[in-house]
Enzyme design. Structure first.
Site, mmCIF file in Angstrom:
data_model
loop_
_atom_site.group_PDB
_atom_site.id
_atom_site.type_symbol
_atom_site.label_atom_id
_atom_site.label_comp_id
_atom_site.label_asym_id
_atom_site.label_seq_id
_atom_site.Cartn_x
_atom_site.Cartn_y
_atom_site.Cartn_z
ATOM 1 N N ASP A 59 0.848 -1.197 0.000
ATOM 2 C CA ASP A 59 0.000 0.000 0.000
ATOM 3 C C ASP A 59 0.881 1.244 0.000
ATOM 4 O O ASP A 59 2.110 1.139 0.088
ATOM 5 C CB ASP A 59 -0.953 0.009 1.214
ATOM 6 C CG ASP A 59 -0.217 -0.168 2.526
ATOM 7 O OD1 ASP A 59 0.963 0.228 2.605
ATOM 8 O OD2 ASP A 59 -0.807 -0.694 3.481
ATOM 9 N N ASP A 61 1.492 5.172 1.597
ATOM 10 C CA ASP A 61 1.168 6.108 2.678
ATOM 11 C C ASP A 61 1.675 7.491 2.282
ATOM 12 O O ASP A 61 2.748 7.630 1.689
ATOM 13 C CB ASP A 61 1.852 5.664 3.972
ATOM 14 C CG ASP A 61 1.516 4.218 4.305
ATOM 15 O OD1 ASP A 61 0.369 3.960 4.659
ATOM 16 O OD2 ASP A 61 2.407 3.353 4.174
ATOM 17 N N ASP A 153 8.761 4.807 13.061
ATOM 18 C CA ASP A 153 9.336 3.724 13.852
ATOM 19 C C ASP A 153 10.776 3.356 13.485
ATOM 20 O O ASP A 153 11.682 3.458 14.315
ATOM 21 C CB ASP A 153 8.426 2.472 13.849
ATOM 22 C CG ASP A 153 7.930 2.064 12.467
ATOM 23 O OD1 ASP A 153 8.385 2.662 11.483
ATOM 24 O OD2 ASP A 153 7.108 1.131 12.381
HETATM 25 P P1 ATP Z 1 3.390 -2.405 5.219
HETATM 26 O O1 ATP Z 1 2.264 -1.470 4.832
HETATM 27 O O2 ATP Z 1 4.147 -2.933 4.072
HETATM 28 O O3 ATP Z 1 2.971 -3.435 6.190
HETATM 29 P P2 ATP Z 1 4.423 -0.001 6.393
HETATM 30 O O4 ATP Z 1 5.803 0.374 6.876
HETATM 31 O O5 ATP Z 1 3.878 0.818 5.269
HETATM 32 O O6 ATP Z 1 4.469 -1.527 6.026
HETATM 33 P P3 ATP Z 1 2.118 0.869 7.832
HETATM 34 O O7 ATP Z 1 1.437 0.241 8.987
HETATM 35 O O8 ATP Z 1 1.379 0.999 6.551
HETATM 36 O O9 ATP Z 1 3.462 0.059 7.622
HETATM 37 O O10 ATP Z 1 2.613 2.305 8.325
HETATM 38 C C1 ATP Z 1 3.068 3.305 7.430
HETATM 39 C C2 ATP Z 1 4.211 4.062 8.056
HETATM 40 O O11 ATP Z 1 3.752 4.735 9.240
HETATM 41 C C3 ATP Z 1 5.382 3.216 8.517
HETATM 42 O O12 ATP Z 1 6.261 2.935 7.465
HETATM 43 C C4 ATP Z 1 6.003 4.081 9.573
HETATM 44 O O13 ATP Z 1 6.778 5.115 9.010
HETATM 45 C C5 ATP Z 1 4.783 4.720 10.232
HETATM 46 N N1 ATP Z 1 4.303 3.927 11.370
HETATM 47 C C6 ATP Z 1 3.354 2.958 11.353
HETATM 48 N N2 ATP Z 1 3.146 2.455 12.573
HETATM 49 C C7 ATP Z 1 3.975 3.111 13.401
HETATM 50 C C8 ATP Z 1 4.222 3.058 14.810
HETATM 51 N N3 ATP Z 1 3.576 2.209 15.591
HETATM 52 N N4 ATP Z 1 5.156 3.911 15.320
HETATM 53 C C9 ATP Z 1 5.803 4.794 14.523
HETATM 54 N N5 ATP Z 1 5.619 4.888 13.206
HETATM 55 C C10 ATP Z 1 4.704 4.069 12.635
HETATM 56 MG MG MG Z 2 1.927 0.828 4.484
#
Ligand code: ATP
Ligand code: MG
Length: 509
Positions: A59, A61, A153
């Protein structure tokens, strides 16, 4: 490329050569609209990380300096979700939702313990932590990208892409960590895990998914901070568990979580069982087949996942109680015993990961069906067993068990043709449904009467009723678990078998 000591690394489009054509057109649309309205907007997170790794992003963001309310005003299809941490979902279709977050601020001076939600001046604190240092609310917005990066994170998740200039912006050495295959938490690990213990599970997930190792400092605080996971809401834990085990890297997640001693924090499985090779081998094999299904584009459902993970816990409790009851009771109502034990195991699990009610019921049903599949006289249960929608999933679980128990092989051979038949029937139903749908939409296009919501409701009701009738007609008398009303010799044999089984697992005291 230097990791620390650098302030900010900016790579131009020529330098990074990202395959930007893979970026979702919806994410580009969102960013363009935000920019036209005068806001800053960047692509960030998993989308950028996966593109850099040459993987297809799950996805996209977007990070912006517009507040959630300002974003919502710009998009008709936007919804603000979350109170603790407000984000906006811009929904184009089921599979195309763009998540937009507002730049978070650094540590705000309004940081307060949870109990004081309102300041003396009557203003609501936008950042609140509880006494453990856990963020219970974080809606303080920052003004700069640099501040926003600090609140993310891991370094590999804090790389921003400006789609207008094509520049990649990296404040924390995320690009370097990507080249090294390292997951490194931003800031002080203990503080960051305290603020949000789910980051511990995210570290494990990214390690499993990407095959990366955790940096020393990221790893070191996981053990001491793992108990904070208990304060995370069970609903959020349920989502995280699904991401860990249902998205194609279940086997690797199992390996990472057990190495970090986190698996038993997520599931009510006794350490004794988890440490037995029988249980581990079973889970390993089951997760391997889950990943295989994912790779083949088949869906993996949460109730099946939980039925696998908790199976040994359930069946062990069953044999133990049954053996005890055999000495004291003349007649055991197996149906009730199974239902009671299934409920007990599932409820314990619910306290950690709040599964929806239908999932809970399905787990219990999959376990109950194991006893019918295992029956010595399976002919008797064909009608009942195959009438359940869950029959195919139950048989899948049965086959996993049979892989380790040669005694079940003959039953696998018995049930396989029924399974194939059910599968073919389901396929036929799916095709005819599709045909009906396309006929209806054709009719709609030609100006025929559109189906009203009442039509949909009626069809749903009729379908439900006919399915219920089908099940009723094929179901034998309630409580007909004759197989378990065994002779004394049979009982003895079963008990010996159960004891051998426990001994094999080093569970016998
Ligand atoms: P994927 O969507 O592939 O599982 P992602 O890194 O995009 O991985 P998401 O849950 O979509 O994970 O979150 C998007 C972004 O938001 C992350 O890449 C990170 O930068 C931030 N993020 C998400 N959750 C947290 C958290 N608990 N603490 C700090 N930053 C976060
Ligand atoms: Mg994501």
């Amino acid at each position: 490329m230097v990791k620390y000591g650098q302030k900010k690394l900016v790579l131009s489009a020529q330098q990074h050569q990202l395959p930007t054509e893979q970026i979702s057109k919806f994410a580009i649309k969102v960013i363009k609209r935000l920019k036209q309205a005068g806001y800053e907007a960047y692509l960030v997170g998993g989308g950028v990380r996966d593109l850099l790794l040459g993987k297809t992003p799950k996805d996209f963001d977007v990070s912006t300096n517009a507040t959630p309310e300002q974003v919502r005003r710009l998009f008709g299809n936007a919804r603000i979700i979350g109170k603790r941490f407000k984000i906006v979902h811009i929904i184009y279709s089921n599979n195309d939702t763009i998540e937009v977050t507002t730049f978070r601020g650094g540590n705000s001076p309004m940081l307060q313990v949870e109990e004081t939600a309102i300041s003396r001046e009557g203003k609501r604190f936008e950042v609140q932590v509880n006494r453990d240092g856990m963020l219970v609310r974080d809606n303080s917005y920052g003004t700069s990208l640099e501040e926003d990066a600090l609140r993310r994170d891991f370094t590999i998740n804090a790389i921003y892409l400006d789609i207008q200039t094509g520049e990649l912006i990296d404040f924390h050495g995320g690009l370097y960590d990507l080249t090294q295959g390292v997951i490194d938490i931003i800031g002080d690990p203990e503080t960051r895990y305290r603020e949000d213990p789910v980051r511990i599970l995210r570290a494990a997930r990214f390690s499993a998914k990407l095959g990366f190792k955790l940096s020393k400092r990221t790893l070191e605080q996981i053990g001491p901070c793992a108990p904070f996971l208990r304060s995370v809401s069970p609903a959020r834990m349920y989502d995280e568990v699904n991401k860990l085990f249902l998205t194609g890297h279940a086997q690797a997640s199992f390996k990472v979580l057990t190495a970090l001693n986190l698996f038993d924090q997520l599931f009510t499985i006794s350490p004794m069982l988890l440490n037995s090779s029988t249980c581990r081998d079973f889970l390993n094999y089951a997760f391997e087949s889950t990943d295989q299904r994912f790779a083949e584009g088949k869906c993996n459902k949460p109730h099946f996942l939980y039925s696998i993970i908790l199976w040994n816990e359930f069946i062990w409790a069953f044999y133990e109680i049954r053996d005890d009851l055999m000495f004291s009771a003349n007649n055991i109502n197996y149906k009730s015993l199974i239902a009671f034990l299934a409920a007990q195991v599932v409820i314990m699990q619910y306290r950690i990961t709040a599964m929806p009610e239908n999932i809970i019921r399905s787990i219990a049903l999959l376990w109950r069906l194991q006893f019918l599949l295992e029956s010595k006289d399976p002919e008797k249960y064909v009608k009942e067993t195959t009438s359940y929608h869950a029959f195919r999933a139950a048989f899948d679980l049965f086959k996993l068990r049979a892989h380790f128990d040669p005694n079940l092989q003959s039953r696998v051979e018995f049930w396989q043709p029924y399974y194939d038949q059910c599968k073919a029937d389901a396929e036929r139903r799916r095709k005819s449904n599709e045909e009906r749908q396309s006929r209806l939409s054709e009719r709609g296009e030609r100006g025929g009467r559109r189906r009203s919501s009442r039509d949909f409701k009626r069809e749903g009701r009729e379908g439900r009723e006919s399915r219920r009738d089908e099940r009723r007609s094929g179901r034998p008398e309630a409580g007909s678990f004759e197989d378990f009303n065994e002779t004394h010799a049979d009982r003895q044999e079963r008990m010996n078998k159960a004891r051998d089984w426990r001994r094999a697992m080093n569970l016998e005291p």
